[in-house]
Design a protein around this motif. Structure first.
Motif, PDB file in Angstrom:
ATOM      1  N   PRO A 298      -6.754   2.238 -10.201  1.00 20.92           N
ATOM      2  CA  PRO A 298      -5.658   2.674 -11.069  1.00 20.92           C
ATOM      3  C   PRO A 298      -4.406   2.982 -10.253  1.00 20.92           C
ATOM      4  O   PRO A 298      -4.483   3.366  -9.093  1.00 20.92           O
ATOM      5  CB  PRO A 298      -6.188   3.930 -11.751  1.00 20.92           C
ATOM      6  N   CYS A 299      -3.283   2.815 -10.872  1.00 19.49           N
ATOM      7  CA  CYS A 299      -2.002   3.099 -10.234  1.00 19.49           C
ATOM      8  C   CYS A 299      -1.897   4.590  -9.922  1.00 19.49           C
ATOM      9  O   CYS A 299      -2.228   5.434 -10.749  1.00 19.49           O
ATOM     10  CB  CYS A 299      -0.878   2.668 -11.176  1.00 19.49           C
ATOM     11  N   ALA A 300      -1.447   4.921  -8.721  1.00 20.42           N
ATOM     12  CA  ALA A 300      -1.299   6.313  -8.307  1.00 20.42           C
ATOM     13  C   ALA A 300       0.152   6.785  -8.388  1.00 20.42           C
ATOM     14  O   ALA A 300       0.418   7.958  -8.613  1.00 20.42           O
ATOM     15  CB  ALA A 300      -1.814   6.495  -6.879  1.00 20.42           C
ATOM     16  N   LYS A 301       1.107   5.855  -8.190  1.00 17.31           N
ATOM     17  CA  LYS A 301       2.524   6.238  -8.174  1.00 17.31           C
ATOM     18  C   LYS A 301       3.367   4.997  -8.437  1.00 17.31           C
ATOM     19  O   LYS A 301       2.988   3.889  -8.054  1.00 17.31           O
ATOM     20  CB  LYS A 301       2.870   6.845  -6.821  1.00 17.31           C
ATOM     21  N   ILE A 302       4.487   5.209  -9.092  1.00 15.78           N
ATOM     22  CA  ILE A 302       5.421   4.111  -9.349  1.00 15.78           C
ATOM     23  C   ILE A 302       6.809   4.514  -8.872  1.00 15.78           C
ATOM     24  O   ILE A 302       7.208   5.674  -9.020  1.00 15.78           O
ATOM     25  CB  ILE A 302       5.432   3.727 -10.842  1.00 15.78           C
ATOM     26  N   LYS A 303       7.515   3.556  -8.295  1.00 17.19           N
ATOM     27  CA  LYS A 303       8.892   3.780  -7.869  1.00 17.19           C
ATOM     28  C   LYS A 303       9.719   2.599  -8.357  1.00 17.19           C
ATOM     29  O   LYS A 303       9.369   1.443  -8.113  1.00 17.19           O
ATOM     30  CB  LYS A 303       8.988   3.903  -6.347  1.00 17.19           C
ATOM     31  N   ILE A 304      10.793   2.917  -9.063  1.00 19.34           N
ATOM     32  CA  ILE A 304      11.728   1.896  -9.535  1.00 19.34           C
ATOM     33  C   ILE A 304      13.107   2.299  -9.053  1.00 19.34           C
ATOM     34  O   ILE A 304      13.596   3.375  -9.410  1.00 19.34           O
ATOM     35  CB  ILE A 304      11.712   1.769 -11.069  1.00 19.34           C
ATOM     36  N   GLY A 305      13.680   1.444  -8.222  1.00 20.81           N
ATOM     37  CA  GLY A 305      14.966   1.812  -7.616  1.00 20.81           C
ATOM     38  C   GLY A 305      14.784   3.059  -6.782  1.00 20.81           C
ATOM     39  O   GLY A 305      13.932   3.105  -5.899  1.00 20.81           O
ATOM     40  N   ASN A 306      15.523   4.112  -7.089  1.00 17.66           N
ATOM     41  CA  ASN A 306      15.404   5.359  -6.333  1.00 17.66           C
ATOM     42  C   ASN A 306      14.662   6.442  -7.120  1.00 17.66           C
ATOM     43  O   ASN A 306      14.635   7.595  -6.716  1.00 17.66           O
ATOM     44  CB  ASN A 306      16.786   5.865  -5.900  1.00 17.66           C
TER      45      ASN A 306
ATOM     46  N   THR B 169       1.900   2.069  -6.117  1.00 20.21           N
ATOM     47  CA  THR B 169       0.983   2.567  -5.096  1.00 20.21           C
ATOM     48  C   THR B 169      -0.404   2.705  -5.708  1.00 20.21           C
ATOM     49  O   THR B 169      -0.567   3.289  -6.775  1.00 20.21           O
ATOM     50  CB  THR B 169       1.446   3.932  -4.561  1.00 20.21           C
ATOM     51  N   PHE B 170      -1.393   2.137  -5.010  1.00 15.87           N
ATOM     52  CA  PHE B 170      -2.790   2.227  -5.420  1.00 15.87           C
ATOM     53  C   PHE B 170      -3.563   2.865  -4.278  1.00 15.87           C
ATOM     54  O   PHE B 170      -3.477   2.411  -3.141  1.00 15.87           O
ATOM     55  CB  PHE B 170      -3.360   0.839  -5.719  1.00 15.87           C
ATOM     56  N   ASN B 171      -4.327   3.906  -4.566  1.00 16.39           N
ATOM     57  CA  ASN B 171      -5.091   4.615  -3.547  1.00 16.39           C
ATOM     58  C   ASN B 171      -6.485   4.005  -3.371  1.00 16.39           C
ATOM     59  O   ASN B 171      -6.996   3.337  -4.260  1.00 16.39           O
ATOM     60  CB  ASN B 171      -5.235   6.088  -3.907  1.00 16.39           C
ATOM     61  N   ASN B 172      -7.086   4.296  -2.219  1.00 14.70           N
ATOM     62  CA  ASN B 172      -8.480   3.949  -1.908  1.00 14.70           C
ATOM     63  C   ASN B 172      -8.759   2.454  -1.869  1.00 14.70           C
ATOM     64  O   ASN B 172      -9.879   2.034  -2.146  1.00 14.70           O
ATOM     65  CB  ASN B 172      -9.442   4.640  -2.890  1.00 14.70           C
ATOM     66  N   VAL B 173      -7.762   1.661  -1.535  1.00 14.06           N
ATOM     67  CA  VAL B 173      -7.977   0.226  -1.328  1.00 14.06           C
ATOM     68  C   VAL B 173      -8.316   0.042   0.143  1.00 14.06           C
ATOM     69  O   VAL B 173      -7.530   0.390   1.012  1.00 14.06           O
ATOM     70  CB  VAL B 173      -6.731  -0.600  -1.706  1.00 14.06           C
ATOM     71  N   THR B 174      -9.498  -0.478   0.421  1.00 17.78           N
ATOM     72  CA  THR B 174      -9.924  -0.622   1.813  1.00 17.78           C
ATOM     73  C   THR B 174      -9.154  -1.744   2.502  1.00 17.78           C
ATOM     74  O   THR B 174      -8.660  -2.667   1.856  1.00 17.78           O
ATOM     75  CB  THR B 174     -11.435  -0.918   1.905  1.00 17.78           C
ATOM     76  N   SER B 175      -9.088  -1.668   3.802  1.00 15.57           N
ATOM     77  CA  SER B 175      -8.363  -2.687   4.569  1.00 15.57           C
ATOM     78  C   SER B 175      -9.078  -4.036   4.549  1.00 15.57           C
ATOM     79  O   SER B 175      -8.490  -5.052   4.891  1.00 15.57           O
ATOM     80  CB  SER B 175      -8.171  -2.213   6.007  1.00 15.57           C
ATOM     81  N   GLN B 176     -10.345  -4.068   4.152  1.00 15.85           N
ATOM     82  CA  GLN B 176     -11.079  -5.332   4.059  1.00 15.85           C
ATOM     83  C   GLN B 176     -10.645  -6.169   2.851  1.00 15.85           C
ATOM     84  O   GLN B 176     -10.864  -7.373   2.825  1.00 15.85           O
ATOM     85  CB  GLN B 176     -12.597  -5.090   3.964  1.00 15.85           C
TER      86      GLN B 176
END
Length: 87
Positions: A20-28, A50-57
């Motif tokens: 799930p989406c953790a944070k959104i940024k549009i412009g400033n 921004t999405f949390n807990n996505v592994t680098s794999q």
């Protein structure tokens, strides 16, 4: 655009894991639930999700769904398929 509110904006990897989406940024402007803004037609607008807990794999995603409405979520989203991340 909605983010954490009702987990409507989400990312699916190729194994079926949902992020799930953790944070959104549009412009400033930035928020964790969502931003309600009007965009000028034909003008590029920078959006960061921004999405949390996505592994680098994980380097490939099956689907990204971006929700635009709490009232009618089934008809009010953008869907992007087969997203590959650069290595």
């Amino acid at each position: 655009m909605l983010c954490q509110e009702d987990n409507l904006t989400r990312l699916f990897d190729t194994s079926g894991t949902v992020y799930p989406c953790a944070k959104i940024k549009i412009g400033n402007q930035e928020d964790v639930n969502g931003l309600y803004l009007r965009f000028p037609q034909g003008t590029p607008v920078k959006v960061t999700l921004t999405f949390n807990n996505v592994t680098s794999q994980v380097n490939e995603f099956d689907t990204l769904e971006i929700s635009f409405s709490v009232f009618n979520p089934s008809d009010s989203y953008l869907k992007f398929k087969n997203i590959k991340l650069p290595r």
